[in-house]
Design an enzyme around this catalytic site. Structure first.
Site, short mmCIF file in Angstrom:
data_model
loop_
_atom_site.label_atom_id
_atom_site.label_comp_id
_atom_site.label_asym_id
_atom_site.label_seq_id
_atom_site.Cartn_x
_atom_site.Cartn_y
_atom_site.Cartn_z
N HIS A 1 28.81 71.57 59.93
CA HIS A 1 28.69 70.55 58.88
C HIS A 1 30.03 70.47 58.17
O HIS A 1 30.59 71.50 57.79
CB HIS A 1 27.58 70.94 57.91
CG HIS A 1 27.17 69.81 57.00
ND1 HIS A 1 28.00 69.32 56.02
CD2 HIS A 1 26.04 69.08 56.94
CE1 HIS A 1 27.37 68.33 55.40
NE2 HIS A 1 26.18 68.17 55.94
N ARG B 1 28.79 62.26 49.98
CA ARG B 1 29.69 61.22 50.50
C ARG B 1 28.98 59.89 50.60
O ARG B 1 29.57 58.83 50.40
CB ARG B 1 30.26 61.66 51.86
CG ARG B 1 31.39 62.69 51.72
CD ARG B 1 31.86 63.21 53.07
NE ARG B 1 30.90 64.16 53.62
CZ ARG B 1 30.54 64.23 54.89
NH1 ARG B 1 31.08 63.40 55.78
NH2 ARG B 1 29.66 65.12 55.30
#
Lengths: 555, 228
Positions: free
Chosen positions: A326, A346
């Site tokens: 990740h 994000r």
């Protein structure tokens, strides 16, 4: 709190923030997306999977001769924890129609649907029910629901994210059942985030061409998992539960079909046998193998047990050469090293920037591309920030979220993240977060078809333990979806199979055979799998454990 | 771990162990040589398996936290509470209305709340537990669902409650009733489920399923991207 030398870098991030905010508001792309060639180049040079020692050939079993992830080979080329001759298989301790191994969201979905399709279910798990990676997922679950979206676009995104290696039949099932999966969860009582007009709130994720991420604040996985766990607990007449009892081998019958499992009770150290007409593996992934010594986002029990026991029983693996890191694992403070910082950060507008506060990659590339770009920035480009403990990371500029969407946005949408950092005196509404890729997900697994069947009759697999649907790289929000879609399918098809199955005499002869193969290639007798739990006992303690014997990692 | 890290003493089941400063309770237990099989789960604060009682040096107060999220202090006394054997009533979510009656029948102890706020004080998630209990007593199910949203079911509230309330189980019922009955239905979702059931995308999906890699690649890199 950040030490002064890190503060200096944060001031540079603050300096570039207003320009980056303007860019985000302009609607133009923040940073150009990579072309096919650029993607390949960054993967080849910086993704941990592409390093020389990342893979090796497995010498035994259904995938013999294939190169797969080194630490996975190590648990496959190992002796069984059990001696078959100790077990009286004529008198199993439990009998059931469907045995479900693993109590995360895939196991719960499978249990619910198997019971609804007329099967008695035995659900067994290593930790408590629900203590799983499912519970920890934060960001969201994908489903093409908006009018400007559709399952065909979702299909393309899944394929592109997976480098076009995905099994098409599985992808079709995944995307076409996604809206129904959301609907099913809603009707069971999952509180998905809504817009003011009542429609589902949807945000973009890495590699999605539409905002398709449904969420429940940043407790999405927990909201789903605890809801369906509650539903499982409401059906005690149909679903029996055994906790702290991982399956350590599968049992077969004299026709070669899978017909149950051997359980090991972690507290009283008893072994128990289960006879089952159909068996579903929903044991999740392998983060606690700490591949390439990476920190992991995974829960304590994620040691690839299901993979190992299915492999011994003759099921083949798919894409086990591929590991998901990740992009945004926490690097600072040290207590939360490797912990997940959800991609939703994000999705809501946080931007990754280097020590000078400059953008260097689009914030929402597919995960493997994004992670590789972060590693490049921290190594070759030397633009990372080093912590006092010696880790390197880049900034994820979280304060930008509230500059874009107003004060309170983080508290409302990212309460888990806010709390996680607050506990260690970092306020993510004011300061950026230091991140670096962390071991997150098993992209491949035991190969299944769209009925969740494996090569071995009687053995079904769902969720992270399975392989094929995500190709060699999973997109955000497709794991939660995978758990529900294929968990439900496994439950349905296993129940149907159980109705017709005529289980023969039980046997563990495949274990004896496999152990012989392991011996032939000269593996040390002490090398035992499945691992069951990782071993974090320091060597200073072990030196004094004069009369303690370890079987693999367990005492 | 680097060699020069300062050490602190923690007491596990009464016995003292030296562990590195900055350890969480979980890593301190492991450093001391305990191999955990219960009282440990996700290790990131989401599963509620590692509720722990502790007392700090020179303090009389029993405090609580998640072992994976709590940093040890010198002289800390630790006991893990891996599980609370609390009652969990059985119900059919399809046959319950989202109102006060459900809670009167399934969780009558809620109405014994004495307002002591012990549950709120002990909650490692800083949830206003007593406030959501009070909301349930008023029949405000949606408010209880909202306030309890971040509950991870560690069970510490129920453990300390003098009125024997099982707050965290009542809370999941409140959230399920809210998600199922009280939040608005999304017309887009209902519509898309219907379209798919009618087979609207089936033919196109089958084409994609059979398409060769080049076709899929081209369509992937040509697709328009909308992020807002």
């Amino acid at each position: 709190m950040y030490p002064e030398y890190m503060r200096k870098s944060i001031r540079r991030v603050e300096k570039t923030r207003s320009e980056r905010l303007k860019l985000a508001r302009s609607g133009k792309t923040i940073f150009p997306m990579m072309s096919e060639e650029e993607r390949q180049e960054v993967l080849d040079n910086f993704h941990p999977d592409y390093k020389k020692d990342a893979r090796k050939k497995v010498r035994i079993g259904p995938n013999k001769g294939e190169k797969i992830t080194t630490k996975v080979v190590d648990v496959l080329e190992a002796y069984s924890r059990i001696k078959p001759e100790y077990f009286d298989l004529k008198h199993p301790d439990y009998e059931t129609d469907v045995l479900v191994i693993g109590a995360g969201s895939a196991g719960f979905s499978a249990s619910l649907l198997a019971s609804e399709n007329g099967a008695d279910v035995l659900l067994v798990t290593k930790l408590r029910i629900g203590d799983s990676n499912s519970m920890m997922a934060q960001g969201g679950i994908q489903a093409a629901v908006r009018p400007d979206d559709n399952p065909l676009l979702h299909y393309l995104d899944v394929m592109g994210g997976g480098h076009f290696d995905n099994k098409p039949d599985l992808v079709k099932a995944l995307v076409s059942e996604a809206p129904d999966a959301i609907h099913w969860l809603q009707e069971l009582g999952v509180m998905f985030d809504r817009n003011e007009d009542g429609t589902m709130l949807t945000k973009p994720g890495g590699g999605t061409c539409r905002p398709r991420m449904h969420s429940a604040r940043d407790y999405t996985g927990a909201a789903i998992c605890r809801t369906i766990r509650d539903e499982v607990l409401n059906r005690p007449d149909k679903i029996k539960i055994l906790e702290h009892q991982p399956a350590v081998e599968l049992i077969k019958d004299d026709k070669g079909n899978v017909a149950g499992a051997v359980l090991y009770h972690l507290e009283n150290r008893n072994y128990f046998t289960v006879k089952a007409k159909a068996t579903i593996i929903a044991t999740g992934g392998f983060g606690r193998l700490h591949i390439k010594n990476f920190e992991t986002t995974n829960h304590y029990g994620a040691t690839a047990d299901g993979l190992v026991i299915a492999y011994r029983a003759g099921a083949n693996l798919l894409y086990m050469d591929s590991v998901q890191y990740h992009p945004t694992g926490a690097v600072y403070p040290p207590q939360i090293l490797g912990f997940l910082c959800t991609e939703k950060l994000r999705g809501l507008g946080a931007q990754p920037v280097n020590k000078n506060g400059d953008l260097f990659v689009h914030p929402l590339e597919p995960r493997d591309i994004e992670a590789s770009a972060f590693i490049r920035e921290c190594t070759d480009s030397n633009m990372g920030i080093e912590t006092p403990g010696g880790q390197v990371g880049i900034w994820l500029d979280s304060p930008l979220i509230e500059k874009l969407s107003g004060p309170g946005t983080i508290k409302k949408n990212l309460p888990a993240m806010l709390r996680q950092f607050e506990r260690f005196d970092v306020d993510i509404t004011q300061d950026p977060i230091l991140v670096y890729p962390t071991l997150h997900y098993q992209n491949g697994g035991i190969e299944i078809n769209d009925h969740c069947e494996t090569k071995v009759n009687g053995l079904f697999v769902a969720g992270e333990a399975s392989g094929g649907v995500h190709g060699r790289n999973r997109l955000m929000g497709n794991s939660q979806l995978d758990l529900i879609v294929f968990g439900r399918r496994a439950g349905i098809y296993a129940a149907q199979y159980a109705k017709k199955a005529k289980t023969g005499a039980l046997t563990l002869s495949h274990i004896t055979e496999y152990d012989k193969e392991v011996e032939k290639i000269g593996v040390d007798k002490k090398h035992i799998s499945p691992m069951v739990l990782p071993d974090y006992t320091p060597s200073s303690v072990k030196e004094r454990q004069h009369t303690t014997e370890y079987q693999g990692t367990l005492r | 771990m680097p060699k020069n890290v300062p050490m602190v003493k923690v007491y596990i089941l009464g016995e003292g162990f030296d562990v590195p400063e900055g350890s969480t309770i979980i890593t301190a237990l492991e450093y001391a040589g305990f191999q955990l099989t219960v009282g440990v789960g996700c290790r990131e604060g989401f599963c509620g398996a590692c509720g722990t009682l502790y007392r700090e040096k020179g303090d009389y107060k029993l405090q609580a936290g998640l072992a994976c999220q709590t940093v040890v202090t010198d002289g800390m006394n630790i006991a893990q509470i891996p599980f609370v054997p609390a009652e969990k009533p059985i119900y059919d979510i399809n046959k319950i209305d989202p109102d006060i009656d459900a809670f009167k029948i399934l969780y009558p102890t809620l109405f014994r709340c004495v307002g002591c706020n012990t549950c709120t004080k002990i909650c490692p998630q800083d949830i206003e537990v007593m406030d959501y209990v009070q909301a349930l007593i008023r029949g405000d199910v949606a408010r209880a669902a909202d306030l309890s949203f971040d509950c991870i079911r560690c069970g510490l509230c129920a453990l300390r409650c003098p009125a024997e309330i099982v707050q965290y189980n009542a809370a999941i019922l409140a959230r399920r009733l809210t998600g199922k009955y009280l939040l608005p239905k999304s017309p887009d979702l209902e519509n898309r489920v219907k379209e798919i059931a009618e087979g609207l995308y089936e033919e196109e999906l089958q084409k994609l399923e059979k398409a060769n890699a080049e076709t899929i690649k081209k369509r992937y890199y040509d697709r328009d991207i909308k992020t807002g």
